[in-house]
Design an enzyme around this catalytic site. Structure first.
Site, short mmCIF file in Angstrom:
data_model
loop_
_atom_site.label_atom_id
_atom_site.label_comp_id
_atom_site.label_asym_id
_atom_site.label_seq_id
_atom_site.Cartn_x
_atom_site.Cartn_y
_atom_site.Cartn_z
N CYS A 137 0.84 -1.20 0.00
CA CYS A 137 0.00 0.00 0.00
C CYS A 137 0.87 1.25 0.00
O CYS A 137 1.32 1.69 1.06
CB CYS A 137 -0.95 -0.02 1.21
N CYS A 140 -0.63 4.23 1.88
CA CYS A 140 -0.57 4.08 3.34
C CYS A 140 0.84 4.30 3.86
O CYS A 140 1.06 4.95 4.87
CB CYS A 140 -0.99 2.67 3.76
N ASP A 141 1.81 3.71 3.18
CA ASP A 141 3.14 3.60 3.77
C ASP A 141 4.21 4.47 3.10
O ASP A 141 5.30 4.63 3.65
CB ASP A 141 3.61 2.13 3.69
P1 FAD Z 1 -10.45 -5.47 6.39
O1 FAD Z 1 -9.52 -4.65 7.18
O2 FAD Z 1 -9.91 -6.18 5.21
O3 FAD Z 1 -11.09 -6.54 7.40
C1 FAD Z 1 -11.99 -7.49 7.03
C2 FAD Z 1 -11.84 -8.68 7.94
O4 FAD Z 1 -13.06 -9.38 8.01
C3 FAD Z 1 -10.91 -9.83 7.50
O5 FAD Z 1 -9.60 -9.68 7.55
C4 FAD Z 1 -11.38 -10.93 8.42
O6 FAD Z 1 -10.84 -10.83 9.70
C5 FAD Z 1 -12.85 -10.70 8.40
N1 FAD Z 1 -13.47 -11.67 7.50
C6 FAD Z 1 -13.23 -11.86 6.17
N2 FAD Z 1 -13.98 -12.87 5.69
C7 FAD Z 1 -14.71 -13.31 6.74
C8 FAD Z 1 -15.68 -14.32 6.89
N3 FAD Z 1 -16.07 -15.11 5.87
N4 FAD Z 1 -16.22 -14.52 8.12
C9 FAD Z 1 -15.85 -13.74 9.17
N5 FAD Z 1 -14.95 -12.75 9.08
C10 FAD Z 1 -14.38 -12.55 7.88
N6 FAD Z 1 -5.20 2.18 5.53
C11 FAD Z 1 -5.00 3.35 6.14
O7 FAD Z 1 -5.95 4.15 6.25
N7 FAD Z 1 -3.78 3.68 6.67
C12 FAD Z 1 -2.70 2.84 6.61
O8 FAD Z 1 -1.60 3.16 7.08
C13 FAD Z 1 -2.90 1.57 5.98
N8 FAD Z 1 -1.87 0.71 5.87
C14 FAD Z 1 -2.07 -0.48 5.22
C15 FAD Z 1 -0.98 -1.35 5.09
C16 FAD Z 1 -1.16 -2.55 4.43
C17 FAD Z 1 0.00 -3.49 4.31
C18 FAD Z 1 -2.44 -2.91 3.90
C19 FAD Z 1 -2.64 -4.22 3.21
C20 FAD Z 1 -3.50 -2.03 4.01
C21 FAD Z 1 -3.33 -0.81 4.66
N9 FAD Z 1 -4.37 0.10 4.77
C22 FAD Z 1 -4.18 1.29 5.43
C23 FAD Z 1 -5.69 -0.17 4.18
C24 FAD Z 1 -6.66 -0.59 5.29
O9 FAD Z 1 -6.08 -1.61 6.08
C25 FAD Z 1 -7.97 -1.08 4.69
O10 FAD Z 1 -8.50 -0.10 3.84
C26 FAD Z 1 -8.99 -1.37 5.79
O11 FAD Z 1 -8.47 -2.28 6.73
C27 FAD Z 1 -10.29 -1.92 5.20
O12 FAD Z 1 -11.12 -2.20 6.26
P2 FAD Z 1 -12.33 -3.22 6.14
O13 FAD Z 1 -13.00 -3.18 7.47
O14 FAD Z 1 -13.13 -2.93 4.95
O15 FAD Z 1 -11.71 -4.66 5.86
#
Ligand code: FAD
Length: 314
Positions: A137, A140-141
């Site tokens: 990302c 992000c980083d």
């Molecule tokens: P996610 O964070 O993807 O969480 C969803 C979670 O739901 C899954 O991981 C799992 O635990 C759960 N899940 C999935 N399928 C199932 C299922 N079937 N049953 C039950 N549970 C399930 N964003 C920033 O704003 N700042 C940053 O510094 C930043 N750094 C990042 C660094 C990296 C390496 C990455 C990969 C991403 C980064 N991001 C950052 C982006 C950020 O992490 C995402 O945009 C954010 O986490 C999305 O949130 P979400 O709740 O949609 O989903």
């Protein structure tokens, strides 16, 4: 079968924000945090989060998630540490199948996120230089001090790879796009931007074969796939820009999806099935940030609450 007013699937910023709002509205939400699917979501794979408002000195990804979780539980969210393997949206109330029990839900929020695709390169794996100069990302980083004024490498060939490379020119001394073919997949306009940018260079027909360093990344090995010639390049960072996979397989086509697999939403967070809402990265292939995921989690919770009220469930 246990009956619940609102079930939230997913434990990233979207799911926990939805839970905080729903719990404070007395909906007693149940949140499936996952088990094999990295409970806590993508932020669990990162070190410092420096762009989430309210933390002027930054906060580690896992600590931020732990705070979301505590806040959701404090107001009455029940967290179930299981993956949802199956949902049936053709019946009402909806059926949600965890690894032990099946639940009935009057409303559902899907916030299962997306997984950033990574390539299996020696040195770039977990426990090697992942998050020590290797990341998925740039937005992000990219601003982290370890990347400043260093040569940076981006793997990919689509629009987002170009976007990330151009973003990184603000920080790196030079940005190399490593692409295994002799043509980019990116749109013409993005290609032109990359080709004309004084700090961007494209390494055609090339793949990264190794990442090396000491405590952080110091170099990458690159192979030309046509000549098999290997070269070693000084590097401050390696960024994967090889797409994301939305976590929608368990839905088995019961909701309308975009051709790229992300959930289609209408008027905020409503999906093609009434009473089912989607929040966070699982429906957002554009911004993909913690704060935008949290914002849509809030919207999903409010829309679910309105819907439950309209239907006379609360
Ligand atoms: P996610 O964070 O993807 O969480 C969803 C979670 O739901 C899954 O991981 C799992 O635990 C759960 N899940 C999935 N399928 C199932 C299922 N079937 N049953 C039950 N549970 C399930 N964003 C920033 O704003 N700042 C940053 O510094 C930043 N750094 C990042 C660094 C990296 C390496 C990455 C990969 C991403 C980064 N991001 C950052 C982006 C950020 O992490 C995402 O945009 C954010 O986490 C999305 O949130 P979400 O709740 O949609 O989903």
């Amino acid at each position: 079968m246990q009956k619940k007013s609102l079930i939230i699937i997913g434990s990233g910023p979207a799911g926990y924000t939805a839970a905080i709002y729903a719990a404070r509205a007395n909906l007693s939400p149940v949140l499936f945090e996952g088990f094999y699917s990295i409970p806590g979501g993508q932020l669990m794979t990162t070190t410092d989060v420096e762009n989430y408002p309210g933390f002027p000195d930054g906060i580690s990804g896992p600590e931020l998630v732990e705070r979301f979780r505590k806040q959701a539980i404090r107001f009455g969210t029940t967290v179930i540490s299981e993956d949802v393997g199956d949902v049936d949206l053709s019946v009402y109330p909806f059926h949600v199948k965890g690894s032990k029990d099946t639940y009935e839900a009057n409303a559902l929020i899907i916030s299962t996120g997306a997984s950033a695709n990574r390539l299996d390169i020696p040195g770039a794996r977990d426990g090697e230089f992942w998050q020590k100069g290797v990341t998925a990302c740039a937005v992000c980083d990219g601003a982290a001090p370890i990347f400043r004024n260093k040569p940076l490498f981006v793997i990919g060939g689509g629009d987002s790879a170009i976007e990330e490379a151009i973003f990184l020119t603000k920080f790196g001394s030079r940005v190399y796009i490593v692409h295994r073919r002799d043509q980019l997949r990116a749109s013409k306009i993005m290609q032109e931007r990359a080709l004309n940018h004084p700090k961007v260079e494209i390494l055609w027909n090339s793949v990264v074969t190794a990442v090396e360093g000491d405590t952080i990344v110091r170099s990458v090995a690159i192979e030309n796939v046509l000549t098999n010639r290997q070269t070693k390049h000084e590097a401050g960072g390696l960024f994967f820009a090889v797409g994301h996979t939305p976590n929608t397989a368990f839905l088995k086509g019961q909701l309308e999806l975009h051709p790229n697999g992300y959930i289609k939403v209408f008027k905020g967070t409503k999906t093609s099935v009434e009473g089912v809402f989607a929040a966070g990265d699982v429906q957002d292939y554009e911004y993909r940030q913690a704060v935008t995921a949290a914002g849509s989690g809030c919207a999903a919770s409010l829309q679910a609450e309105h819907w439950l009220t309209e239907k006379g469930f609360i």
